[in-house]
Design a protein around this motif. Sequence first.
Motif, PDB file in Angstrom:
ATOM      1  N   LYS A 105      -2.855  -2.465   5.314  1.00 31.65           N
ATOM      2  CA  LYS A 105      -4.187  -2.825   4.844  1.00 31.65           C
ATOM      3  C   LYS A 105      -5.045  -3.525   5.892  1.00 31.65           C
ATOM      4  CE  LYS A 105      -3.309  -2.770  -0.045  1.00 31.65           C
ATOM      5  NZ  LYS A 105      -3.847  -3.208  -1.321  1.00 31.65           N
ATOM      6  N   GLN A 134      -8.402  -1.905   6.578  1.00 34.71           N
ATOM      7  CA  GLN A 134      -9.401  -2.200   5.542  1.00 34.71           C
ATOM      8  C   GLN A 134     -10.001  -3.593   5.736  1.00 34.71           C
ATOM      9  OE1 GLN A 134     -10.567  -0.230   2.440  1.00 34.71           O
ATOM     10  NE2 GLN A 134     -12.019  -1.677   3.324  1.00 34.71           N
ATOM     11  N   THR A 173      -3.658  -8.025   0.436  1.00 33.49           N
ATOM     12  CA  THR A 173      -4.485  -7.740  -0.741  1.00 33.49           C
ATOM     13  C   THR A 173      -5.276  -8.961  -1.179  1.00 33.49           C
ATOM     14  OG1 THR A 173      -2.891  -6.065  -1.487  1.00 33.49           O
ATOM     15  CG2 THR A 173      -4.453  -6.881  -3.112  1.00 33.49           C
TER      16      THR A 173
END
Length: 220
Positions: A58, A61, A113
Amino acid sequence: MAAEADGPLKRLLVPILLPEKCYDQLFVQWDLLHVPCLKILLSKGLGLGIVAGSLLVKLPQVFKILGAKSAEGLSLQSVMLELVALTGTMVYSITNNFPFSSWGEALFLMLQTITICFLVMHYRGQTVKGVAFLACYGLVLLLLQAATNYHNGHTGQLSAITVFLLFGGSLARIFTSIQETGDPLMAGTFVVSSLCNGLIAAQLLFYWNAKPPHKQKKAQ
């Protein structure tokens, strides 16, 4: 031959990839077709590979959000649902003492996250809400740790230094948040954080001499 087998290779493989019994089977007795041990080696290797890969999943991102200074197009609800799922996996695995190679990616994906959650809020102009969310999430994890300690009857490998530093830091943050921000929400968050850290510190002292029960491995 046995002396050579106890060298760097053994320190590398045991117990990260193989139990000592399987190491002896494969590299001392040279039974390279021993299927049960090969299955363990394959499973551990794949598991650690997944964990290592999760470190980078991630980050693109995160960097894209930071580079654009915008989280447009990202659903906060979707990211939070994923966070709940990852947290559940992690807590369940820790509670059941599963090996890190079987769930470690959940930890690193959870950290990435929750970073995305905060960035989405931050770039929507809800930075204070984002900070409060991080604090509340941390409190939930602390309460889960306290529940795990109580259920196990010991604190396992929990570091006393880390626990007491966190406790002292949260106490200090009560003063600094009142002094520098005057925000009752921030101060209240650190009060609750101090209570949770204090609970875990008290458990650490209470269970100081308690040891995890020794589990005998079943012979293969």
